[in-house]
Design a protein around this motif. Structure first.
Motif, PDB file in Angstrom:
ATOM      1  N   GLN A 137       0.826  -1.200   0.000  1.00 60.88           N
ATOM      2  CA  GLN A 137       0.000   0.000   0.000  1.00 60.88           C
ATOM      3  C   GLN A 137       0.868   1.260   0.000  1.00 60.88           C
ATOM      4  OE1 GLN A 137      -3.707  -0.757   2.729  1.00 60.88           O
ATOM      5  NE2 GLN A 137      -2.009  -1.937   3.583  1.00 60.88           N
ATOM      6  N   HIS A 155      -1.118   1.330  -4.716  1.00 63.87           N
ATOM      7  CA  HIS A 155      -1.498   2.745  -4.807  1.00 63.87           C
ATOM      8  C   HIS A 155      -0.570   3.558  -5.700  1.00 63.87           C
ATOM      9  CE1 HIS A 155      -3.497   2.141  -0.618  1.00 63.87           C
ATOM     10  NE2 HIS A 155      -4.249   1.687  -1.607  1.00 63.87           N
ATOM     11  N   ASN A 231     -10.239   5.321  -6.941  1.00 62.44           N
ATOM     12  CA  ASN A 231     -10.294   3.862  -6.932  1.00 62.44           C
ATOM     13  C   ASN A 231      -8.974   3.274  -7.389  1.00 62.44           C
ATOM     14  OD1 ASN A 231     -13.052   3.687  -6.139  1.00 62.44           O
ATOM     15  ND2 ASN A 231     -13.680   4.096  -8.252  1.00 62.44           N
ATOM     16  N   VAL A 232      -8.554   2.201  -6.735  1.00 59.89           N
ATOM     17  CA  VAL A 232      -7.400   1.448  -7.205  1.00 59.89           C
ATOM     18  C   VAL A 232      -7.781   0.804  -8.539  1.00 59.89           C
ATOM     19  CG1 VAL A 232      -5.841  -0.472  -6.709  1.00 59.89           C
ATOM     20  CG2 VAL A 232      -6.662   0.984  -4.843  1.00 59.89           C
ATOM     21  N   VAL A 237      -6.149  -4.739  -8.469  1.00 59.90           N
ATOM     22  CA  VAL A 237      -6.930  -5.450  -7.462  1.00 59.90           C
ATOM     23  C   VAL A 237      -7.061  -6.917  -7.840  1.00 59.90           C
ATOM     24  CG1 VAL A 237      -9.190  -5.619  -6.352  1.00 59.90           C
ATOM     25  CG2 VAL A 237      -8.186  -3.370  -6.786  1.00 59.90           C
ATOM     26  N   SER A 265      -8.777  -1.020   0.788  1.00 59.04           N
ATOM     27  CA  SER A 265      -7.849  -1.432  -0.268  1.00 59.04           C
ATOM     28  C   SER A 265      -6.955  -2.575   0.183  1.00 59.04           C
ATOM     29  CB  SER A 265      -7.005  -0.244  -0.742  1.00 59.04           C
ATOM     30  OG  SER A 265      -6.169   0.214   0.297  1.00 59.04           O
TER      31      SER A 265
END
Length: 314
Positions: A137, A155, A231-232, A237, A265
Motif C-alpha cells: 500500500q 497505490h 479507486n485502485v 486489485v 484497499s
C-alpha cells in the motif's frame, strides 16, 4: 514483475517478538467488524509454526517504512492527519498549489529514503522463492529499491507524475528540478517543516508557490498515486486477488506487515484469504481492522520480525 501501469524516524518504544497474541477467527466478513476480547498469548515459535515453510503473499503498509524515516498514519503516537482527497485536488488551482508546495519539500526527503532491514529481508525471501508476491500500500518505492520484483504497488509510486489532461507519465525527479527552478529558495525557506506520511510536509503560506504544468500539453500534473477518494485500478486489485487465491491452492499464507488495515484497499485481501481458509499472520504495532480474521497476531516491529524470519543473507 511490478504491476504499476502508469500510476529521522521518531522514537518509539520497542517491543519484542514475545509480545504476541493469537486472534480468534470468526466467520464474519461484515464491514468494520468489532474486535474480539483479549486473545490468548502464544510464543514466537507458534507464529513461525503457522508460517512454517509455506509460500507467502506479503501485504505491507506504512509501518514497514517507518524505520526508513517515513512517518505512518495510524501507528501508536501518530497524530491525526487529514490527507488531501482527489476531489479536493481537482477542484481548482489553489488546492493544487497547496499540495505541490508541501509535496516539493517532502519529496526532497522521501526521495532520499533508503530501504530498511524489513524491505531487504522481504527481497531475500522472494529471491529464495518463499515470498511469491508482495502487495504494498506504500508509494515510496522502497520495495523496488530493496530488490523485490514480484510486486504490486497497489497505490502507485510517488516517483512518477501523471498529466490529468493528456495522461503522459513523467519522472518526479524531472518535475522537482522544474519546481526548484521556478521556486529557487523554497526548500531553503521550508526545509524544517514536519514530514507527513504522504511524502509532503506540514506547511502554511503556500500562495506564492509556482506550479508548472505538463510540458506536453500544459495540463494539471498529479503524482501518479491513488489519492483518497480515487479507486485502485481494477487490474491491480484482480492481480492481488489472484495471488491470494494461488496461495490457497499452494497451502500458503498471507503475511500482513505494518498495516492497520483501516482502509478497504488492503482489508479486502485479508477477508478473501480468511474466506479461503488461508492462514493470516499480522505483524503490527497496535490493533488492526483485520485482527478478528487473523490466525496469529504479533505486536512487534516489522524490521526485526522479517530479519529474524529471513535470517542472514546477502
Amino acid at each position: 514483475m511490478n504491476c504499476n501501469t502508469g500510476t529521522g524516524p521518531g522514537h518509539r518504544p520497542r517491543r519484542t517478538l514475545f509480545d504476541v497474541s493469537l486472534a480468534q477467527r470468526v466467520p464474519s466478513y461484515a464491514d468494520a467488524p468489532a474486535p474480539p476480547g483479549a486473545a490468548p498469548a502464544v510464543t514466537p515459535d507458534r507464529v513461525h509454526e503457522v508460517l512454517a515453510d509455506r509460500p507467502l503473499v506479503a501485504l505491507t503498509g506504512a509501518g514497514l517504512s517507518t524505520d526508513s524515516g517515513i512517518p505512518d498514519y495510524r501507528g501508536p503516537g501518530a497524530p491525526t492527519r487529514a490527507p488531501m482527497t482527489y476531489q479536493e485536488f481537482v477542484s481548482g488551482p489553489e488546492p493544487q498549489r497547496r499540495y505541490w508546495a508541501r509535496s516539493h519539500v517532502g519529496w526532497s526527503r522521501m526521495g532520499q529514503a533508503q530501504p530498511n532491514a524489513g524491505h531487504l529481508a522481504l527481497a531475500r525471501l522472494e529471491a529464495r522463492g518463499r515470498v511469491r508476491m508482495t502487495i504494498t500500500q506504500n508509494v515510496d518505492g522502497l520495495h523496488e529499491s530493496a530488490g523485490s520484483r514480484q510486486l504490486c504497488a497497489l497505490h502507485g509510486r510517488i516517483a512518477e507524475v501523471v498529466c490529468l489532461g493528456c495522461r503522459e507519465v513523467t519522472s518526479r525527479l524531472r518535475l522537482a528540478a522544474r519546481m526548484t527552478e521556478l521556486n529557487p529558495d523554497w526548500l531553503a525557506r521550508h526545509g524544517e517543516a514536519a514530514a507527513r506520511p504522504d511524502g509532503d510536509v506540514d506547511l502554511d503560506g503556500t500562495h506564492d508557490f509556482v506550479v508548472p504544468g505538463c510540458e506536453s500539453c500544459g495540463g494539471v500534473l498529479k503524482p501518479d498515486v491513488v489519492f483518497f477518494g480515487e479507486n485502485v485500478p481494477k487490474t491491480r486489485v484482480q492481480r492481488c486477488y489472484d495471488a491470494v487465491e494461488e496461495a490457497a491452492g499452494l497451502g500458503g499464507a498471507l503475511l500482513v506487515l505494518g498495516s492497520s488495515l483501516t482502509v478497504m484497499s488492503g482489508l479486502r485481501f485479508v477477508r478473501r484469504a480468511a474466506k479461503l481458509a488461508v492462514p493470516v499472520v499480522i505483524v503490527n504495532r497496535g490493533g488492526t481492522r483485520g485482527d478478528d480474521l487473523a490466525t496469529a497476531k504479533l505486536e512487534a516491529g516489522t524490521s526485526e520480525f522479517l530479519a529474524a524470519l529471513a535470517g542472514p543473507g546477502a
